[in-house]
Write a protein that holds these residues in place. Sequence first.
Motif, PDB file in Angstrom:
ATOM      1  N   ASP A 172      84.292  13.541 -17.723  1.00 18.31           N
ATOM      2  CA  ASP A 172      84.793  14.749 -18.381  1.00 18.31           C
ATOM      3  C   ASP A 172      83.754  15.835 -18.623  1.00 18.31           C
ATOM      4  O   ASP A 172      84.035  16.806 -19.305  1.00 18.31           O
ATOM      5  N   GLY A 174      82.807  17.661 -16.313  1.00 14.19           N
ATOM      6  CA  GLY A 174      83.262  18.749 -15.452  1.00 14.19           C
ATOM      7  C   GLY A 174      82.733  18.696 -14.033  1.00 14.19           C
ATOM      8  O   GLY A 174      82.732  19.687 -13.302  1.00 14.19           O
ATOM      9  N   LYS A 175      82.327  17.500 -13.620  1.00 16.17           N
ATOM     10  CA  LYS A 175      81.759  17.321 -12.292  1.00 16.17           C
ATOM     11  C   LYS A 175      82.762  17.654 -11.186  1.00 16.17           C
ATOM     12  O   LYS A 175      82.450  18.407 -10.260  1.00 16.17           O
ATOM     13  N   SER A 176      83.957  17.093 -11.307  1.00 24.09           N
ATOM     14  CA  SER A 176      84.958  17.339 -10.266  1.00 24.09           C
ATOM     15  C   SER A 176      85.343  18.810 -10.250  1.00 24.09           C
ATOM     16  O   SER A 176      85.559  19.397  -9.187  1.00 24.09           O
ATOM     17  N   THR A 177      85.438  19.407 -11.433  1.00 22.52           N
ATOM     18  CA  THR A 177      85.779  20.833 -11.501  1.00 22.52           C
ATOM     19  C   THR A 177      84.687  21.663 -10.834  1.00 22.52           C
ATOM     20  O   THR A 177      84.977  22.603 -10.095  1.00 22.52           O
ATOM     21  N   ASN A 194      77.065  22.877 -18.808  1.00 23.71           N
ATOM     22  CA  ASN A 194      78.426  23.301 -18.460  1.00 23.71           C
ATOM     23  C   ASN A 194      79.265  23.574 -19.707  1.00 23.71           C
ATOM     24  O   ASN A 194      78.890  23.205 -20.810  1.00 23.71           O
ATOM     25  N   LYS A 195      80.385  24.199 -19.465  1.00 28.72           N
ATOM     26  CA  LYS A 195      81.351  24.550 -20.513  1.00 28.72           C
ATOM     27  C   LYS A 195      80.751  25.553 -21.489  1.00 28.72           C
ATOM     28  O   LYS A 195      81.032  25.516 -22.686  1.00 28.72           O
ATOM     29  N   ASP A 199      81.556  28.448 -21.807  1.00 24.90           N
ATOM     30  CA  ASP A 199      82.658  29.225 -22.394  1.00 24.90           C
ATOM     31  C   ASP A 199      83.105  28.644 -23.739  1.00 24.90           C
ATOM     32  O   ASP A 199      83.555  29.372 -24.611  1.00 24.90           O
ATOM     33  N   SER A 232      79.818  27.832 -16.398  1.00 23.91           N
ATOM     34  CA  SER A 232      81.160  27.376 -16.736  1.00 23.91           C
ATOM     35  C   SER A 232      81.835  27.039 -15.412  1.00 23.91           C
ATOM     36  O   SER A 232      82.174  27.937 -14.640  1.00 23.91           O
ATOM     37  N   ALA A 233      81.983  25.744 -15.166  1.00 26.57           N
ATOM     38  CA  ALA A 233      82.578  25.311 -13.893  1.00 26.57           C
ATOM     39  C   ALA A 233      84.019  25.786 -13.812  1.00 26.57           C
ATOM     40  O   ALA A 233      84.504  26.187 -12.759  1.00 26.57           O
TER      41      ALA A 233
HETATM   42  N1  LIG Z   1      86.500  25.066 -20.943  1.00 26.07           N
HETATM   43  C1  LIG Z   1      85.967  24.436 -19.909  1.00 26.07           C
HETATM   44  N2  LIG Z   1      86.510  23.295 -19.484  1.00 26.07           N
HETATM   45  C2  LIG Z   1      85.960  22.675 -18.422  1.00 26.07           C
HETATM   46  C3  LIG Z   1      84.823  23.195 -17.755  1.00 26.07           C
HETATM   47  N3  LIG Z   1      84.518  22.353 -16.748  1.00 26.07           N
HETATM   48  C4  LIG Z   1      85.430  21.362 -16.761  1.00 26.07           C
HETATM   49  N4  LIG Z   1      86.319  21.554 -17.775  1.00 26.07           N
HETATM   50  C5  LIG Z   1      87.451  20.711 -18.156  1.00 26.07           C
HETATM   51  O1  LIG Z   1      86.961  19.448 -18.556  1.00 26.07           O
HETATM   52  C6  LIG Z   1      87.861  18.419 -18.154  1.00 26.07           C
HETATM   53  C7  LIG Z   1      87.116  17.365 -17.320  1.00 26.07           C
HETATM   54  O2  LIG Z   1      86.690  17.944 -16.101  1.00 26.07           O
HETATM   55  P1  LIG Z   1      86.502  17.085 -14.776  1.00 26.07           P
HETATM   56  O3  LIG Z   1      86.019  18.042 -13.754  1.00 26.07           O
HETATM   57  O4  LIG Z   1      87.725  16.302 -14.479  1.00 26.07           O
HETATM   58  O5  LIG Z   1      85.332  16.125 -15.253  1.00 26.07           O
HETATM   59  P2  LIG Z   1      84.597  14.896 -14.523  1.00 26.07           P
HETATM   60  O6  LIG Z   1      85.140  13.679 -15.166  1.00 26.07           O
HETATM   61  O7  LIG Z   1      83.164  15.105 -14.836  1.00 26.07           O
HETATM   62  O8  LIG Z   1      84.871  14.997 -13.067  1.00 26.07           O
HETATM   63  C8  LIG Z   1      88.981  19.088 -17.391  1.00 26.07           C
HETATM   64  O9  LIG Z   1      90.055  19.275 -18.265  1.00 26.07           O
HETATM   65  C9  LIG Z   1      88.367  20.422 -16.986  1.00 26.07           C
HETATM   66  O10 LIG Z   1      89.338  21.421 -16.833  1.00 26.07           O
HETATM   67  C10 LIG Z   1      84.259  24.419 -18.238  1.00 26.07           C
HETATM   68  O11 LIG Z   1      83.274  24.953 -17.726  1.00 26.07           O
HETATM   69  N5  LIG Z   1      84.864  24.973 -19.328  1.00 26.07           N
END
Ligand SMILES: Nc1nc2c(ncn2[C@@H]2O[C@H](COP(=O)(O)OP(=O)(O)O)[C@@H](O)[C@H]2O)c(=O)[nH]1
Lengths: 302, 425
Positions: free
Chosen positions: B13, B15-18, B142-143, B145, B179-180
């Motif tokens: 969570d 935000g790696k995949s994002t 990340n994040k 925002d 912010s991914a």
């Molecule tokens: N607000 C915000 N949310 C983010 C950001 N990057 C990822 N997210 C959210 O964080 C959650 C987990 O992201 P995901 O890419 O699935 O994480 P992973 O488990 O690392 O692959 C999702 O609901 C994304 O939409 C960001 O830069 N800002």
Amino acid sequence: MDKRYLDYLDQLEAEAIHIMREVAGQFQKPALLFSGGKDSITLVRLAEKAFRPGKFPFPLVHIDTGHNFPEAIQYRDELAERLGEKLIVRHVEDTIKKQNLSEAKGRYASRNGLQTYTLLETIEEFGFDCCIGGARRDEEKARAKERIFSVRDEFGQWDPKRQRPELWNTYNGRIAMGENVRAFPISNWTELDVWNYIKRENIALPNIYYTHERECLVRDGKLMAWSDFIYRDPEEEIVTRKVRFRTVGDMTCTAAVESVAYDVDAVIAEIIESKISERGATRIDDKLSETAMEDRKKGGYF
Amino acid sequence: MDILRFITAGSVDDGKSTLIGRLLYDTKQIYIDQLEAIESSGRVNEDGQVDLSLLTDGLKAEREQGITIDVAYKYFSTPKRKFIIADAPGHVQYTRNMVTGASNSNLSIILVDARKGVQEQTRRHSIISSLLGIPHLVICINKMDLVGFDETVYNQIVEDYKQFAKKLNAKDITFIPISALKGDNVVDRSVLMPWYNGPSLLEHLEQVPVSSDFNLENARFPVQYVIRPHTHEHHDYRGYAGKVISGTYRKGDKVTVLPSGLTSTIKSVELGGKELEEAFAPMSVVLQLEDDVDISRGDVIVKEEENLEVTKEFEALVCWMNNKPLKPGAKLLLRHNSTETRAIVRQIQYKVDVNGLDNILDADQVQLNDICRVQLKTATPLLLDKYEDNRANGGFILVDETSFTTVGAGMVASITHESELNYMI
Ligand SMILES: Nc1nc2c(ncn2[C@@H]2O[C@H](COP(=O)(O)OP(=O)(O)O)[C@@H](O)[C@H]2O)c(=O)[nH]1
């Protein structure tokens, strides 16, 4: 720029050659699966680079669905002849007769599923312990996790949970009796990389890869080459279009794209512009379910 | 145009995949049909945008469990570079996947959630990247925002990380606030963080120098295959096919073949039947020698001037990748470049705490995902380099003798040479 700078295509080539030589070094009876398509044509060029002036340490093996493009078959025979390498062809038709298999009928009938049976029969007939294939990881999501050496059980099945970790450039080809390996030297290439390599190496392809006029059946918004092999619903239209193929598989499930690209440069320009991926554009059978490819891989398809 | 291979790591969570989805999307590597498949799966995020993280999720079983459990490879390119991403999952127990993805990477992107700061997993992923010898680290905060794009939050995390990173053997660490989800500083520079003057992530990935990551000093050529055409035209031809894993080779170079120790001179360097002036890492070529020496797969051709020795005894860091624990005395197969030999684990010295880099001394049993230091002895002598000196010749894998599955990844830490052994007797 540093004098010792290796361009990305040279790096991809070096990696692929290394993988092919690992296959030659680690296995007793390898084979190269040759479909007549651009990816396997690229493999053949890489094999020349890996083993010349010697002979290939494996035969070329083609599993013929009987529904191939005649241009691809002709190309295949000429290539094997010109290179002086051994070509083995086995026919899905024969497997259907021998094993009394029933063929799917109707709109989505394709021999892709049956191809697996013939492939497994051929592996058994010759005792192949490793089959080199031209699959790439960018083709489809399920392929993105495929190993370069992928171990299959005696039913050809692929189990994502049993896959071995693959580190550095070290490939573990040790297998138990009955198992075999699929090896994918161009795993890290994209469609565009393959085309750029074809251009650089000046490789001739079957002409159906370039634009030509053809009668096509319109199905689900896609253009299928019209032939005797393909079932037609009365309401399905037949049109004549300028098309080319992005992959050259079984005629019943390989769609054409409208194109005026007449040479390799034009194709490259088109791919850079294009917004539809290769599998999406051309494979009807992948559309059937979101996980179609994964299910087929588990079943022993490539 | 060259290639940059990188790995992405972070806790679940973060935000790696994002981020990967964003890189692919903004560099226009996502195709309409792939987007449609994702749209039709019905997953959208809070903003009503399609969930970009779905682009990188792989297999059905994983989709059902909702976590990524294996390394997936993704590709994109810009006019400057081709990029190969090894996407390794952030789940706690999957050190093995991260090690696998890291083994081939030149760069590691580590994601930190700006709200949470440096976490145990941040440290773990940094330590693994450093143990695996990845030359470049990028810490993406990340994040941004969600913390109002606040400079002080960013600076605090950078400070915390630098404090921790003193322990690491990392040469090049870069920090980028992103912010991914919104795309800030991923491909384009953010207008919302004017206080940050560095490059966007993609700009950095395009610039980071990678050609110097290849070792061009120590010539190592493991022979994979011997080419003997037996044709009229090439009657006496004998070509040694292999890859220059490090260093350079030229016609006229004086070489030694190990382990035999025989010497000769390079008669020609070839690729695809054409002669080359020079071969250098990572090229795959054919070498012909002046003398008819006996060489087969597994031998290594090196430069005479380096005066190298082979060895059967060495110490290594091993990442254990099997459910069955590793115990002292274990017998395994060891594959190092094109050599396969049997090996015995003479002693397990300690486990490495991948969360803090301390050594845990009490280690008779090594479990899945543990990293430990062991003493190994092999049946045949090997030409090894220390992993930190030459990554291409310092890594090996351990294979189970009955199931033949890969159970360990090893990195040579110290070598006892034959000559020293004799001296000790
Ligand atoms: N607000 C915000 N949310 C983010 C950001 N990057 C990822 N997210 C959210 O964080 C959650 C987990 O992201 P995901 O890419 O699935 O994480 P992973 O488990 O690392 O692959 C999702 O609901 C994304 O939409 C960001 O830069 N800002």
